[in-house]
Scaffold this active site. Sequence first.
Site, mmCIF file in Angstrom:
data_model
loop_
_atom_site.group_PDB
_atom_site.id
_atom_site.type_symbol
_atom_site.label_atom_id
_atom_site.label_comp_id
_atom_site.label_asym_id
_atom_site.label_seq_id
_atom_site.Cartn_x
_atom_site.Cartn_y
_atom_site.Cartn_z
ATOM 1 N N MET A 122 63.565 33.723 29.971
ATOM 2 C CA MET A 122 63.975 33.498 29.256
ATOM 3 C C MET A 122 64.895 32.759 28.400
ATOM 4 O O MET A 122 65.574 32.043 27.860
ATOM 5 C CB MET A 122 65.064 35.269 28.327
ATOM 6 C CG MET A 122 64.626 36.973 28.351
ATOM 7 S SD MET A 122 65.224 37.565 28.224
ATOM 8 C CE MET A 122 66.958 38.440 28.847
ATOM 9 N N ARG B 214 73.534 33.281 32.267
ATOM 10 C CA ARG B 214 74.653 34.623 31.403
ATOM 11 C C ARG B 214 75.856 33.589 31.689
ATOM 12 O O ARG B 214 77.124 33.673 32.126
ATOM 13 C CB ARG B 214 74.852 36.068 31.520
ATOM 14 C CG ARG B 214 73.252 36.839 30.191
ATOM 15 C CD ARG B 214 73.918 37.522 30.714
ATOM 16 N NE ARG B 214 73.230 38.323 29.338
ATOM 17 C CZ ARG B 214 72.285 39.321 29.741
ATOM 18 N NH1 ARG B 214 71.445 39.075 30.808
ATOM 19 N NH2 ARG B 214 71.424 39.778 28.190
ATOM 20 N N HIS C 140 67.974 27.298 34.729
ATOM 21 C CA HIS C 140 68.854 26.875 36.101
ATOM 22 C C HIS C 140 68.334 26.605 37.509
ATOM 23 O O HIS C 140 66.396 27.335 37.331
ATOM 24 C CB HIS C 140 70.052 27.987 36.458
ATOM 25 C CG HIS C 140 69.680 29.598 36.533
ATOM 26 N ND1 HIS C 140 69.303 29.389 37.421
ATOM 27 C CD2 HIS C 140 70.213 30.200 35.373
ATOM 28 C CE1 HIS C 140 69.308 30.982 37.260
ATOM 29 N NE2 HIS C 140 69.247 31.771 36.336
ATOM 30 N N HIS D 167 65.681 29.633 38.048
ATOM 31 C CA HIS D 167 64.074 29.430 38.065
ATOM 32 C C HIS D 167 63.059 29.175 38.432
ATOM 33 O O HIS D 167 62.300 29.370 38.612
ATOM 34 C CB HIS D 167 63.833 29.086 36.109
ATOM 35 C CG HIS D 167 64.935 30.120 34.863
ATOM 36 N ND1 HIS D 167 66.396 30.475 34.470
ATOM 37 C CD2 HIS D 167 65.017 31.448 35.234
ATOM 38 C CE1 HIS D 167 66.461 30.895 34.086
ATOM 39 N NE2 HIS D 167 65.823 32.137 34.429
ATOM 40 N N GLN E 131 64.244 43.601 24.465
ATOM 41 C CA GLN E 131 64.638 43.982 26.014
ATOM 42 C C GLN E 131 66.359 44.232 25.245
ATOM 43 O O GLN E 131 67.273 44.658 26.534
ATOM 44 C CB GLN E 131 64.552 43.646 27.256
ATOM 45 C CG GLN E 131 65.718 42.196 27.133
ATOM 46 C CD GLN E 131 64.511 41.533 27.732
ATOM 47 O OE1 GLN E 131 62.559 41.085 27.895
ATOM 48 N NE2 GLN E 131 65.121 41.616 29.021
HETATM 49 O O1 PAF Z 1 63.902 38.378 33.718
HETATM 50 C C1 PAF Z 1 63.940 37.892 32.425
HETATM 51 O O2 PAF Z 1 63.823 37.188 32.292
HETATM 52 C C2 PAF Z 1 63.773 38.810 31.418
HETATM 53 O O3 PAF Z 1 63.407 40.006 31.313
HETATM 54 C C3 PAF Z 1 61.563 38.701 31.447
HETATM 55 C C4 PAF Z 1 61.117 39.177 32.695
HETATM 56 C C5 PAF Z 1 61.566 37.341 31.261
HETATM 57 C C6 PAF Z 1 61.088 39.294 30.142
HETATM 58 O O4 PAF Z 1 61.193 39.026 29.502
#
Ligand code: PAF
Length: 282
Positions: free
Chosen positions: A30, A188, A34, A37, A62
Amino acid sequence: MKIFKDPEKMRDWARKMLLAKRKVALVPTMGYLHDGHISLVDRAKAKGADEIVVSIFVNPVQFGPNEDYEKYPRNEKADLAKCRAAGVSAVFLPSAQSMYHADRSAFVDEGTLSKGLCGAKRPGHFRGVCTVVAKLFNIVQPDFAVFGEKDFQQAAVIKRMVRDLNFGVKIVLSPIVREKSGLAMSSRNTYLSAEEKQKALTLSRVLFSVREGEIKTPASVAAKLKKAGLVVDYVECVDSETLAPLKRFKPLSRVLVAVYDGKTRLIDNVEVKNLKQNKEKK
Ligand code: PAF
């Protein structure tokens, strides 16, 4: 590095890669990237990907009505620079309008693993996650996709969705990346004030004690978190595969925690390792 905003253009490129027999890995994110990722990108490289696609999409479906969709941190420019530096082949950056029709009526729902833990606290969350991940798999058609163990329940739910719906995508998991302080990396974390960040350290400290067999029940974890000023959303010990709840911590089970630190909801988890060894030492 290619940048695709239009799902059809992303799909055309992915199809070319498929026809050229390139092994494509997808790292769904999303954004507000950082080191956690980037470790997923590195994992994709280590697993032999010829092409790595990072999707950056703050998925509205979501988030619950009172959650942080609007204020979720975003920084497209910095994200693209990080992807470029990490050797990503393509970034998929769709808009919400291009991903969801206003009259959408088809969703993907998982009926067992998604019901407890975060699923119980965030109704509809995993339906949104499964729906967007299924869409990303259909658009990018990767050979494999990499997910972080920090979202342990999410990874289990996605593995089940892939198994039950016969997606031809292998799911690769990658360990939690932590700051030096022990705090699990999360986009976050940027919401936390200095004081809240200090309080948040208790979360990983307590979980490290769980891992080492020094704390043995969910109730003692919750008590320690409360004492540090965190508001416990849940503490549960589950079987790592089925996520079935267990009363006591046992080797290879997983302890998952969600807390509120001020207004920020943090999650973390750890695998219980040394209970037996620890008992023998005593
Ligand atoms: O983990 C996340 O960042 C989100 O839940 C994902 C898997 C990209 C789906 O929006």
